[in-house]
Every structure is written in structure tokens, then in C-alpha cells.
Write a protein that holds these residues in place. Sequence first.
Motif, mmCIF file in Angstrom:
data_model
loop_
_atom_site.group_PDB
_atom_site.id
_atom_site.type_symbol
_atom_site.label_atom_id
_atom_site.label_comp_id
_atom_site.label_asym_id
_atom_site.label_seq_id
_atom_site.Cartn_x
_atom_site.Cartn_y
_atom_site.Cartn_z
ATOM 1 N N ASN A 59 30.080 29.994 26.512
ATOM 2 C CA ASN A 59 29.829 31.367 26.656
ATOM 3 C C ASN A 59 30.723 32.275 25.907
ATOM 4 O O ASN A 59 32.380 32.095 25.989
ATOM 5 N N ASN A 60 30.722 33.074 24.728
ATOM 6 C CA ASN A 60 31.575 33.921 23.873
ATOM 7 C C ASN A 60 31.351 35.398 24.621
ATOM 8 O O ASN A 60 30.865 36.107 23.774
ATOM 9 N N GLU A 61 31.521 35.261 25.855
ATOM 10 C CA GLU A 61 31.330 36.878 26.594
ATOM 11 C C GLU A 61 32.741 37.458 26.775
ATOM 12 O O GLU A 61 33.392 36.727 27.508
ATOM 13 N N PHE A 62 33.116 38.648 26.063
ATOM 14 C CA PHE A 62 34.449 39.231 26.094
ATOM 15 C C PHE A 62 34.417 40.405 26.954
ATOM 16 O O PHE A 62 33.169 41.165 26.592
ATOM 17 N N GLN A 63 35.368 40.717 27.417
ATOM 18 C CA GLN A 63 35.553 42.265 28.188
ATOM 19 C C GLN A 63 36.780 42.779 27.848
ATOM 20 O O GLN A 63 37.829 42.004 27.706
ATOM 21 N N PHE A 64 36.723 43.792 27.028
ATOM 22 C CA PHE A 64 37.821 44.549 26.583
ATOM 23 C C PHE A 64 37.951 46.052 27.356
ATOM 24 O O PHE A 64 36.992 46.901 27.244
ATOM 25 N N ASP A 65 39.053 46.005 28.320
ATOM 26 C CA ASP A 65 39.183 47.292 29.115
ATOM 27 C C ASP A 65 40.516 48.014 28.446
ATOM 28 O O ASP A 65 41.568 47.701 28.492
ATOM 29 N N LEU A 66 40.113 49.050 27.746
ATOM 30 C CA LEU A 66 41.225 49.996 26.958
ATOM 31 C C LEU A 66 41.518 51.008 27.704
ATOM 32 O O LEU A 66 41.028 51.679 28.435
ATOM 33 N N ASN A 67 42.841 51.404 27.387
ATOM 34 C CA ASN A 67 43.291 52.527 28.233
ATOM 35 C C ASN A 67 44.245 53.452 27.017
ATOM 36 O O ASN A 67 44.877 53.160 26.404
ATOM 37 N N SER A 68 43.985 54.823 27.011
ATOM 38 C CA SER A 68 44.527 55.800 26.258
ATOM 39 C C SER A 68 45.948 55.702 26.690
ATOM 40 O O SER A 68 46.653 56.205 25.573
ATOM 41 N N ALA A 69 46.690 55.456 27.587
ATOM 42 C CA ALA A 69 48.032 55.410 27.859
ATOM 43 C C ALA A 69 48.749 54.371 26.968
ATOM 44 O O ALA A 69 49.994 54.500 26.773
ATOM 45 N N ARG A 70 48.054 53.425 26.477
ATOM 46 C CA ARG A 70 48.650 52.544 25.612
ATOM 47 C C ARG A 70 48.691 52.838 24.088
ATOM 48 O O ARG A 70 47.641 53.277 23.397
ATOM 49 N N ARG A 71 49.815 53.272 23.557
ATOM 50 C CA ARG A 71 50.215 54.047 22.394
ATOM 51 C C ARG A 71 50.584 53.121 21.331
ATOM 52 O O ARG A 71 50.316 53.321 20.246
ATOM 53 N N ARG A 72 51.233 51.945 21.590
ATOM 54 C CA ARG A 72 51.681 51.139 20.536
ATOM 55 C C ARG A 72 51.155 49.769 20.511
ATOM 56 O O ARG A 72 50.760 49.212 21.354
#
Length: 145
Positions: free
Chosen positions: A132-145
Amino acid sequence: MPLVLLAFVSGCGDASGEDAPQRAAVSGTVTFNGQPLPEGLVRFVPIDGTPGPKTAVPVSQGRFQVEAEHGPVVGTHRIEIQSTDDGGYAMDDEDAIRRLRESGVKRIEAIRIPPAYNTRSTLKETVTAEGNNEFQFDLNSARRR
């Protein structure tokens, strides 16, 4: 000119040949600040000895999916995520810019993914031939670098 074109076409090779790297289907989700990313791209950039090429998979309403034929190659990839949500206006659309100014709009609300998830991404995933090549990406605007 036709000779150059023929040389280019003949050098392209068949992607289904035995020497072509094995590809796999991938799917998953992308959220930004807890909401599905409306539009974007997930790029799989081969690293750590994984053969190329890069693969870009479109995101729509927080979901992405691509079949093996067009999927990333099997191996380890750096993940770059980019929003393609431009707020509904192309920056070079002079007519749209004029209408915005006339209506008093000073800023277009467009999603800007921080460089930590694209140009400076440290996200890594392994694409496998089986499984299973199922990926989850939870991004956050607070992460700047």
C-alpha cells in the motif's frame, strides 16, 4: 531542423523497456492547516540511489492518486508539495488585476505552502513495488523553514 527533431525523438527510448525503472501506484491526502488542500502537486523526487525521473501527482480537494504506469519509481523520494491555488486570478491577467483594484480588493487569498514542504522539504517517503503506497501529508503554515 527535421534532422534535429528526428535525433531527439530517436533518443527518447521506450519507457516500458526492461531497463526502465519500476513504477508504482500512489495515493493519499494533503491537508494544510487542518483543511484539504484545494489544488496542488505532490512531487516525488528520487534520492538515496533511487533512479529518476521525478514524478508530479496532482492534488484536488486534498486527494491525490496515480496509477503505476505514471507513478513514481520504486525507492526513496524527497517529497515536495506545492499549492497551485492562485486565488482564482493569474498574476499576469491585467484585466483581472484592474477589476480587483476597481472593486477595492487589495489582496488575493491564495494558499502559500511554506518552503519547508517544497523547495526546502525534508519530507521523505519510500514507494514499494508491492503493498500500500498510501501517504498522508499534514502541513502547517507555522512551519517556515
